[in-house]
Design an enzyme around this catalytic site. Sequence first.
Site, short mmCIF file in Angstrom:
data_model
loop_
_atom_site.label_atom_id
_atom_site.label_comp_id
_atom_site.label_asym_id
_atom_site.label_seq_id
_atom_site.Cartn_x
_atom_site.Cartn_y
_atom_site.Cartn_z
CG ASP A 159 -2.15 0.82 1.01
OD1 ASP A 159 -2.21 1.55 0.00
OD2 ASP A 159 -3.07 0.74 1.84
CB SER A 160 0.51 4.40 -1.75
OG SER A 160 -0.62 4.95 -1.09
N GLY A 161 0.94 4.23 1.50
CA GLY A 161 1.11 5.20 2.57
C GLY A 161 -0.02 6.22 2.55
N GLY A 162 -0.83 6.18 1.50
CA GLY A 162 -1.94 7.13 1.38
C GLY A 162 -2.93 7.01 2.52
CG PHE A 163 -5.69 3.99 5.15
CD1 PHE A 163 -6.98 4.30 4.76
CD2 PHE A 163 -5.49 3.55 6.45
CE1 PHE A 163 -8.05 4.18 5.64
CE2 PHE A 163 -6.55 3.43 7.34
CZ PHE A 163 -7.83 3.74 6.93
CG ASP A 222 -4.93 6.94 -2.16
OD1 ASP A 222 -3.88 6.59 -1.55
OD2 ASP A 222 -6.04 6.50 -1.88
CD GLN A 227 -9.63 7.43 -1.86
OE1 GLN A 227 -10.75 7.48 -1.34
NE2 GLN A 227 -8.63 6.71 -1.32
N GLY A 244 -11.12 4.26 0.37
CA GLY A 244 -12.15 5.08 1.00
C GLY A 244 -13.48 4.40 1.22
CG ASP A 270 -5.62 -4.87 2.06
OD1 ASP A 270 -5.26 -4.41 3.16
OD2 ASP A 270 -6.10 -4.15 1.15
CB CYS A 303 -12.25 -24.56 11.09
SG CYS A 303 -10.78 -23.67 10.54
CB CYS A 347 -7.15 -23.69 10.44
SG CYS A 347 -7.50 -23.53 12.21
CB CYS A 391 -9.86 -26.17 13.83
SG CYS A 391 -10.57 -24.58 14.30
CG HIS A 427 -9.69 -20.25 13.73
ND1 HIS A 427 -10.26 -21.39 13.25
CD2 HIS A 427 -10.69 -19.35 13.90
CE1 HIS A 427 -11.56 -21.21 13.13
NE2 HIS A 427 -11.85 -19.98 13.53
#
Lengths: 415, 415
Positions: free
Chosen positions: A95-99, A175, A227, A254, A302, A340, A342, A345, A371
């Site tokens: 991710d760009s760092g925008g968030f 962004d 956005q 967003g 994600d 499950c 996993c 479990c 899990h």
Amino acid sequence: MKHALTFEITDRLEGTLARAGIIHTPHGAIETPAFIVGGTKATVKAITPEQIKEYGGQAVLANTYHLMLRPGTAIIKQAGGLSKFMNWNGPTFTDSGGFQVFSLGVAYKKGIDAVAHTERGDAAKAVKSSDQLVKITERGAHFRSHYDGQKLLMTPESSMELQHEIGADIHMAFDECPAPLAPPYYLVEALERTHAWAERCLTRHQELNKEHEKNGEPLQALYGVVQGARDEKPRKQSAAFLGARDFDGYGIGGVFETSEIPTVVKWVDETLPDDKPRHLLGMGAQPADLFLGVEYGVDTFDCVAPTRQARNGALYTYDGRINIINTRYKTDFAPIDGECDCYTCLHYTRAYINHLFKSDEILGATLASIHNERFVVRTVDQIRQSLKDKTFFELKKRFLHRYYGDTPPVGVIVE
Amino acid sequence: MKHALTFEITDRLEGTLARAGIIHTPHGAIETPAFIVGGTKATVKAITPEQIKEYGGQAVLANTYHLMLRPGTAIIKQAGGLSKFMNWNGPTFTDSGGFQVFSLGVAYKKGIDAVAHTERGDAAKAVKSSDQLVKITERGAHFRSHYDGQKLLMTPESSMELQHEIGADIHMAFDECPAPLAPPYYLVEALERTHAWAERCLTRHQELNKEHEKNGEPLQALYGVVQGARDEKPRKQSAAFLGARDFDGYGIGGVFETSEIPTVVKWVDETLPDDKPRHLLGMGAQPADLFLGVEYGVDTFDCVAPTRQARNGALYTYDGRINIINTRYKTDFAPIDGECDCYTCLHYTRAYINHLFKSDEILGATLASIHNERFVVRTVDQIRQSLKDKTFFELKKRFLHRYYGDTPPVGVIVE
């Protein structure tokens, strides 16, 4: 211009925007729809890469802002790139760092709820204030490090340079994610800035890729980030503007609430070019996010909530979320979820995991995270299969009814 | 009386008390000398059982005091015993809770150094005081829980009952571990009490084993615990007293410093019956402990320091201990130790582990713990092999010279 990735659509679900496909990256293929595992600081919290492979994780998403501060992107480059640095032998995203402009900016010390959630928010808070660590200009975002207060500037160009040093397969354009409750004049201004920045990102990215080509290094891919907050016109405008440019795919930024998926995500995905992959940024902790996201054209998701909630003892079951710290689990010798498959479990009881949490034992975080991650990855795998089998709507109805009972998230109608 | 374990001695090193052998337990065999992995609260901190197997751990030692408080021994019994509860498919030990009488008693709030270490200690502190959570009578130890202050009584009989509920393969008798710097009159009193308690433990243990036999359940083994502080006479007296009784093996308690091994451990092992296994309680973080321990007749060790130190970033290398948090490792792309064959060293760099520690990432604790545990387990494996090859003294000299350079622990002479 050569591209770092190819995207192949193999199945579609008629009457919807849903599709299944394969994204081919220099570090391997991702079968979509896919849940991309959150590895913010070049580690999936409490989990080894072998454990990620075992639970079916296909790719990891790290964060440029965090890695810029620690350990520094030059160190990751020197180590041979993100994938090698963290021993993750597979595709990676950054991710760009925008968030972080959002979370350290207008949402700082107020919380995301206060500036983004209609039900709980306060429009007055969703504008600039002095109580934040970020100042935005046309040039870029002037940050203060949340570690030590150090002054930093991130521009579209520097974000590209940092992401190329980190060396993930898929990058996000830098962004601005405004608070959805910000006043209309500000949303217009922020969107124009996001578009101008996207073009600067693309230019710098293409220059850096040419250098990679010259050096015989693998190319890297860039997604534009759409956005436009919660209105149809700016969202479609953003998707059209970015969709006309030579990005390898698109991030949808967003989006904060499940109820926005059938509107916002739909508008965006109807408008974006059909043949490029789309990533819904930061959503995926709710099964409803996954089902609605796919239905409205999302290829990858994600979200760090599954591991964060796991570390707090909030565990997913097909009958809804439970809190394993509750005393009722002290003598419950069943697995977290009997259906499950996993590692946790198959080998441990609720009683044991309750004991680990009560005793503050690190292994509790590991077992719980495995899990929750498996639960989400498997759900998306089942959704992908249902697109191939044309059983999507049956699966959606059955799954969401059972998971939420009579209380689905706001705006989600489970027919 | 049937016994839960058999011990077979396969090799001896002439002129020393050292031997190699095999302890057969109901949950599998332990090749000795062996490092028993510390799993105090029914988990080896930050590590899965599969990771323990991978680094060569043969058996796990948990603690009766801790498990009595959380989750409670009845829950472990209901789960099918310690091994099943924690998904450890192999032999297990439990310590009796006796050491907690020491650490919550006379050492409470003062630290072990103040009451046990000649160099740093204060004999005046090594006697009873009101500032402690334990009161000892002939009946047993009156505790206060360190969690919530709840009043508890542990007697030799109840320790056996608790350990039989936990269901480890090898139990320790409930003993009193006095502060080595305590006055002589108190050491005599404590040793007499330990012997009386050992007999009561044995009686109750045999009754409980008869019940297991009747129910077709596997038998459990009991080690007597030799005490006697730092003088030859009481140590030999304790070894002779307990050695004459029908224990399955022997724990050696109350040893705090490496320099005590060639005296205290030697006196004890010369006196104990030769054909029973001997466990040195709570020692093994120093390579010198392992070499000297084996030379003076120890078959098994346990110690939580390798994982505790790992969580603090103190990592073992063949050239001595390093602190991975040090800034010099930020750009060091070598493994922790280039000669180590552990999972961590095969896949990660010092730079990455430094990053994980600086970022407070849980995976750092996991990777560091795997490394330190492998280092200790492998060292004991090498020592075992050297007894078979008759190369023990060459290995000892080479290893300790390289590890300590010119500064071996007090009392250790590396020829």
